[in-house]
Design a protein around this motif. Structure first.
Motif, PDB file in Angstrom:
ATOM      1  N   GLY A 132      98.219 -35.216  78.023  1.00 32.77           N
ATOM      2  CA  GLY A 132      98.880 -36.506  78.092  1.00 32.77           C
ATOM      3  C   GLY A 132     100.325 -36.512  77.645  1.00 32.77           C
ATOM      4  N   ASP A 133     100.859 -35.372  77.236  1.00 31.86           N
ATOM      5  CA  ASP A 133     102.258 -35.304  76.804  1.00 31.86           C
ATOM      6  C   ASP A 133     103.168 -35.389  78.021  1.00 31.86           C
ATOM      7  N   SER A 134     103.875 -36.512  78.158  1.00 28.61           N
ATOM      8  CA  SER A 134     104.700 -36.746  79.346  1.00 28.61           C
ATOM      9  C   SER A 134     105.855 -35.769  79.467  1.00 28.61           C
ATOM     10  N   PHE A 135     106.251 -35.154  78.354  1.00 31.17           N
ATOM     11  CA  PHE A 135     107.343 -34.183  78.410  1.00 31.17           C
ATOM     12  C   PHE A 135     106.972 -33.011  79.304  1.00 31.17           C
ATOM     13  N   PHE A 136     105.680 -32.648  79.320  1.00 33.28           N
ATOM     14  CA  PHE A 136     105.232 -31.502  80.098  1.00 33.28           C
ATOM     15  C   PHE A 136     104.817 -31.878  81.512  1.00 33.28           C
ATOM     16  N   ALA A 137     104.820 -33.177  81.818  1.00 34.11           N
ATOM     17  CA  ALA A 137     104.476 -33.636  83.160  1.00 34.11           C
ATOM     18  C   ALA A 137     105.666 -33.448  84.097  1.00 34.11           C
ATOM     19  N   ARG A 138     105.545 -33.877  85.330  1.00 34.43           N
ATOM     20  CA  ARG A 138     106.642 -33.740  86.291  1.00 34.43           C
ATOM     21  C   ARG A 138     107.797 -34.665  85.928  1.00 34.43           C
ATOM     22  N   ASN A 139     108.970 -34.080  85.821  1.00 30.48           N
ATOM     23  CA  ASN A 139     110.195 -34.799  85.497  1.00 30.48           C
ATOM     24  C   ASN A 139     111.361 -34.100  86.173  1.00 30.48           C
ATOM     25  N   PRO A 140     112.503 -34.772  86.293  1.00 30.67           N
ATOM     26  CA  PRO A 140     113.729 -34.050  86.653  1.00 30.67           C
ATOM     27  C   PRO A 140     114.016 -33.009  85.568  1.00 30.67           C
ATOM     28  N   ARG A 141     114.586 -31.869  85.947  1.00 27.97           N
ATOM     29  CA  ARG A 141     114.815 -30.772  84.993  1.00 27.97           C
ATOM     30  C   ARG A 141     116.202 -30.172  85.173  1.00 27.97           C
ATOM     31  N   THR A 142     116.731 -29.672  84.054  1.00 31.15           N
ATOM     32  CA  THR A 142     117.959 -28.865  84.066  1.00 31.15           C
ATOM     33  C   THR A 142     117.660 -27.558  83.355  1.00 31.15           C
ATOM     34  N   ILE A 143     118.069 -26.452  83.959  1.00 29.42           N
ATOM     35  CA  ILE A 143     117.741 -25.115  83.462  1.00 29.42           C
ATOM     36  C   ILE A 143     119.031 -24.317  83.287  1.00 29.42           C
ATOM     37  N   ALA A 144     119.084 -23.505  82.238  1.00 30.30           N
ATOM     38  CA  ALA A 144     120.180 -22.548  82.046  1.00 30.30           C
ATOM     39  C   ALA A 144     119.575 -21.201  81.718  1.00 30.30           C
ATOM     40  N   GLY A 145     120.093 -20.144  82.343  1.00 28.69           N
ATOM     41  CA  GLY A 145     119.553 -18.821  82.067  1.00 28.69           C
ATOM     42  C   GLY A 145     120.430 -17.711  82.601  1.00 28.69           C
ATOM     43  N   THR A 146     119.930 -16.509  82.453  1.00 27.12           N
ATOM     44  CA  THR A 146     120.650 -15.320  82.910  1.00 27.12           C
ATOM     45  C   THR A 146     119.708 -14.418  83.689  1.00 27.12           C
ATOM     46  N   THR A 147     120.291 -13.642  84.602  1.00 30.99           N
ATOM     47  CA  THR A 147     119.529 -12.670  85.372  1.00 30.99           C
ATOM     48  C   THR A 147     119.611 -11.312  84.675  1.00 30.99           C
ATOM     49  N   ARG A 148     118.806 -10.391  85.158  1.00 27.91           N
ATOM     50  CA  ARG A 148     118.770  -9.073  84.522  1.00 27.91           C
ATOM     51  C   ARG A 148     120.121  -8.360  84.589  1.00 27.91           C
ATOM     52  N   ASP A 149     120.906  -8.626  85.642  1.00 26.98           N
ATOM     53  CA  ASP A 149     122.202  -7.965  85.774  1.00 26.98           C
ATOM     54  C   ASP A 149     123.352  -8.817  85.232  1.00 26.98           C
ATOM     55  N   GLY A 150     123.033  -9.864  84.439  1.00 26.77           N
ATOM     56  CA  GLY A 150     124.069 -10.580  83.705  1.00 26.77           C
ATOM     57  C   GLY A 150     124.641 -11.813  84.362  1.00 26.77           C
ATOM     58  N   LYS A 151     124.152 -12.202  85.528  1.00 26.99           N
ATOM     59  CA  LYS A 151     124.639 -13.438  86.130  1.00 26.99           C
ATOM     60  C   LYS A 151     124.131 -14.629  85.321  1.00 26.99           C
ATOM     61  N   ILE A 152     124.924 -15.700  85.329  1.00 22.83           N
ATOM     62  CA  ILE A 152     124.535 -16.964  84.708  1.00 22.83           C
ATOM     63  C   ILE A 152     124.043 -17.889  85.802  1.00 22.83           C
ATOM     64  N   VAL A 153     122.898 -18.524  85.570  1.00 25.49           N
ATOM     65  CA  VAL A 153     122.333 -19.441  86.550  1.00 25.49           C
ATOM     66  C   VAL A 153     122.105 -20.798  85.886  1.00 25.49           C
ATOM     67  N   LEU A 154     122.647 -21.839  86.490  1.00 21.71           N
ATOM     68  CA  LEU A 154     122.410 -23.220  86.076  1.00 21.71           C
ATOM     69  C   LEU A 154     121.728 -23.932  87.240  1.00 21.71           C
ATOM     70  N   ALA A 155     120.622 -24.594  86.979  1.00 21.93           N
ATOM     71  CA  ALA A 155     119.869 -25.223  88.061  1.00 21.93           C
ATOM     72  C   ALA A 155     119.413 -26.613  87.662  1.00 21.93           C
ATOM     73  N   THR A 156     119.358 -27.509  88.642  1.00 23.24           N
ATOM     74  CA  THR A 156     118.775 -28.833  88.453  1.00 23.24           C
ATOM     75  C   THR A 156     117.672 -29.030  89.479  1.00 23.24           C
ATOM     76  N   ILE A 157     116.639 -29.758  89.069  1.00 19.43           N
ATOM     77  CA  ILE A 157     115.541 -30.116  89.951  1.00 19.43           C
ATOM     78  C   ILE A 157     115.437 -31.633  89.940  1.00 19.43           C
ATOM     79  N   ASP A 158     115.711 -32.264  91.077  1.00 16.12           N
ATOM     80  CA  ASP A 158     115.578 -33.715  91.156  1.00 16.12           C
ATOM     81  C   ASP A 158     114.117 -34.102  90.960  1.00 16.12           C
ATOM     82  N   GLY A 159     113.877 -35.302  90.430  1.00 17.62           N
ATOM     83  CA  GLY A 159     112.496 -35.695  90.174  1.00 17.62           C
ATOM     84  C   GLY A 159     112.307 -37.185  90.059  1.00 17.62           C
ATOM     85  N   ARG A 160     111.012 -37.583  89.932  1.00 20.01           N
ATOM     86  CA  ARG A 160     110.595 -38.977  89.824  1.00 20.01           C
ATOM     87  C   ARG A 160     110.950 -39.781  91.067  1.00 20.01           C
ATOM     88  N   GLN A 161     111.023 -39.112  92.218  1.00 14.96           N
ATOM     89  CA  GLN A 161     111.394 -39.754  93.468  1.00 14.96           C
ATOM     90  C   GLN A 161     110.480 -39.264  94.583  1.00 14.96           C
TER      91      GLN A 161
END
Length: 439
Positions: free
Chosen positions: A344-373
């Motif tokens: 029942g924790d809504s934080f773990f349910a489907r929501n819009p998301r923003t992600i920041a991370g790195t790949t194995r070869d050092g690239k930076i990746v920023l991603a957004t996932i639209d949601g609640r639509q």
């Protein structure tokens, strides 16, 4: 601390110069798999179909080069709008994902974190991108938001800007941090810890600091005491910097203003004052007011502020280092590590998301996932981690999401918020030029 290359101490400075012009690449469509760019190289952080929904879903990928070493990829998985009552359960999507990939080996600009006129205010991500002169950016840290009408932009966790620690990481094990060196565009994820203190240079008396740039709380039972030194309940001890707001928080307690040498400028038995650019202040409430006056009430003091990674290694604070706060590590060393949420924790349910991370070869990746639509249903935390892994992020964290999720390019939204664009505390922005202190 998890890094895609060597540890925090290995973040190196690298020169950068102005970057190249916009160039559209391609559009592709394929059932059951991602359609890659036909007229040029696909986005390097986006390989294979996203692990979302049914395997037969059509996935459309569009990529364009924003600048040398910087690519924007848009992925749409699923073609039919979701029934409004099935957004949280459908396996047919659709999902809309925007991915910004920065390759430090070829990019000529820099990634950094930024906030508005002061730390306590909120600004829209589009405005933060535009005001920074940035090419693109995403929302970043969790922030106080509606919990504080006076200081809604106050970060809830790490806030590191140009080597200045303006907000300490919290002790909550769910906090995850994203740190980037704007001089080299080397980034990493993990969990930082902080300790701070103030010590009188003459008497050597020492007092621990509890927070940086967060309003102290008057202890329960002492709210009616104008003279907080009469309170017998421990309160808070907080360091404030000029970046916090036009004035420090007002209220009952003690405040000591220090000059750039750490010497006392003035002492007050109430809180709230404007700080000059070269001043800081120490505030205390409750029983801690007596301790603060004893340690820092006269003369000069030394202040310590130490960041350490999850391996206990010290992180030197130097020019060009930026850090923001997320909640939960999504991937570590290529493996999904996000925990299971409570039922029942809504934080773990489907929501819009923003992600920041790195790949194995050092690239930076920023991603957004639209949601609640109906046009993009969003992702659970498990789905978010799976997307990060599919996008090649060996190490990734979940940044603030929900109504805060936004990606902007040239000051205009490329993501689609679940409502009107929300004003946020800070953002990660890519500036198409070399890093210089203060830019």
């Amino acid at each position: 601390m998890t890094a895609s290359t060597s540890g925090l101490s290995g973040l190196r400075r690298a020169g950068a110069v102005a970057a190249a012009a916009l160039a559209a690449i391609s559009l592709g469509v394929a059932p059951g798999a991602r359609a890659e760019a036909a007229a040029g190289a696909p986005a390097e952080a986006a390989t294979g179909a996203l692990p979302l929904g049914d395997a037969d879903l059509t996935e459309v990928t569009t990529s364009r080069t924003l600048a040398k070493g910087v690519t924007l990829t848009r992925i749409v998985r699923g073609t039919e709008p979701a029934p409004a009552d099935q957004i949280n359960t459908t396996t047919r999507g659709p999902w809309v994902v925007n991915v910004l990939t920065i390759d430090p080996r070829t990019a000529r600009g820099h990634l950094k974190a930024t906030y508005g006129p002061d730390l306590a205010k909120v600004e829209k991500t589009t405005d933060l991108v535009r005001l920074s002169g940035a090419l693109a950016g995403v929302n970043a840290s969790f922030f106080t938001f509606t919990a504080s009408q006076l200081y809604p932009g106050d970060p809830v966790g790490l806030g590191l800007f140009g080597g200045k620690l303006l907000s300490e990481p919290v002790t909550d094990p769910a906090e995850a941090n994203f740190v980037v060196d704007a001089n080299s565009n080397r980034a990493l994820t993990g969990k930082l810890s902080w300790s701070g203190s103030v010590r009188n240079r003459q008497t050597r008396a020492t007092l621990p600091l509890e927070f940086i740039n967060h309003p102290p709380v008057v202890p329960a039972g002492c709210e009616a005491l104008a003279d907080q030194t009469q309170c017998t309940v421990p309160g808070d001890v907080v360091r404030f910097t000029p970046e916090f707001a036009a004035a420090t928080p007002a209220g009952a307690g003690v405040e000591i203003v220090l000059d750039r040498r750490g010497c006392v400028v003035r002492t007050a038995t109430t809180r709230g004052t404007a700080l000059a650019a070269d001043q800081t202040s120490l505030q205390a409430t409750g029983q801690d007011t007596v301790a603060l006056l004893a340690v820092a009430g006269r003369g000069c003091v030394e202040q310590t502020s130490t960041l350490t990674d999850q391996d206990g290694e010290k992180l030197p604070l130097r020019r060009g280092l930026f850090g923001v706060t997320g909640r939960y590590q999504l991937t570590r060393d290529g493996q999904v590590v996000v925990p299971d949420g409570a039922p029942g924790d809504s934080f773990f349910a489907r929501n819009p998301r923003t992600i920041a991370g790195t790949t194995r070869d050092g690239k930076i990746v920023l991603a957004t996932i639209d949601g609640r639509q109906t046009t993009s249903v969003g992702t659970t935390m498990d789905e978010t981690a799976a997307v990060a892994q599919a996008l090649g992020m060996t190490d990734a964290i979940n940044l603030d999401g929900g109504g805060s999720t936004a990606m902007a390019v040239d000051g205009a939204l490329v993501s689609h918020p679940s409502g009107s664009e929300r004003a946020v505390g800070d953002a990660l922005v890519y500036v198409d030029g070399p890093y210089r202190s203060g830019n």
